[in-house]
Design a protein around this motif. Sequence first.
Motif: not given
Length: 337
Positions: A265, A267-268, A273-274, A276, A286, A294, A296, A323
């Motif tokens: 990861a 960032r969020m 959405e994250c 990666i 994304k 998804v 945190f 995720l």
Amino acid sequence: DQKKGKCSQTLTAGQPSLADAHTGVYQTVIVTPGGTYMLSALEQDRFRLPTGSPPESSTSDNIVCRLGYDVTGGADYNSPDIVWREFDSAHDVWNSISNWTITAGGMEMTIFLDAWRKLASGGYDCYAWFDNIVLNGIVGPPAVPLVTVDSRYQSNTTSVHAAWSCAGSDNAGYDCAISATSDESGIVPGGVWQSVGTANSTTRSGLALSNGSIVRVLVRARNSRGIVGEVGASEPIRIVTDVPDIAAAKRIADGTWVRVSGARASRMGNGPECFIEDSNRVSGIKAAGSWVSVPFVKPGAVVAVAGHLDSQGDFRVLADAELMPSTLGAPPNPIGL
């Protein structure tokens, strides 16, 4: 007059002096509330007529034998809670009431036998014999199996593995099917019902599952009497293509479902959405899904991600992504190393 056991239950109804009379017995038994039972019994009756009396047929309505039950467990034969059923009126033969279905109310049920002498005239004493009074609990269907699968995603397109547990001590075997739905309506080619004996797991082969399709493993139990229970369904399994890294995923056509393991990861995003990236930070993407799919995760967390590829302008995206955090890894490597 013995019919089944060593001795029938005999009831003698003397001639009433003024009006009708009842002679009977009852027994209260312990039952399972809400359970289904079947009540059966045999009965025979006879008159002892005085010399010179008319044929018995003229007094055939003078005795009625009845079987009754009270699901409240009461002991009063006059209670409105009793449900009565009359035996056939033929005399000097065994009459029967068979498989009378009853649903238990509370913890107790009372069974009544009644010889009802209706008239104050017409013969002397009359007799009734009751035998083979049986209250059987009906064996219900087996419990619904709890079915588990190895993963919600798999790349194997020809076989599916599942295991299950099922409460109860009378499970004689299990059947398994593969379906696109949580019931039999979606059974896929090659996934028809098959017996797996008493095993608690199986691998179904010979399937032809396409990328992106969803299947479930269905299992039903059978008890020793051949009664089949309701179907238990696994959680859905999505068929995906496993790729080694994000860089490889981004070269695959839109609409293809992929799974990438060992990514990190970055960032969020602003929504569910994250962002990666590969462990060497050369390529990233994304992953967009729902707030449930998804969650945190902290930057640097090692994750697996599944979703289908999509293009949004000049960018590639994993849509409908899930995720799956693994561990919090070491800080990312320098870019390109």
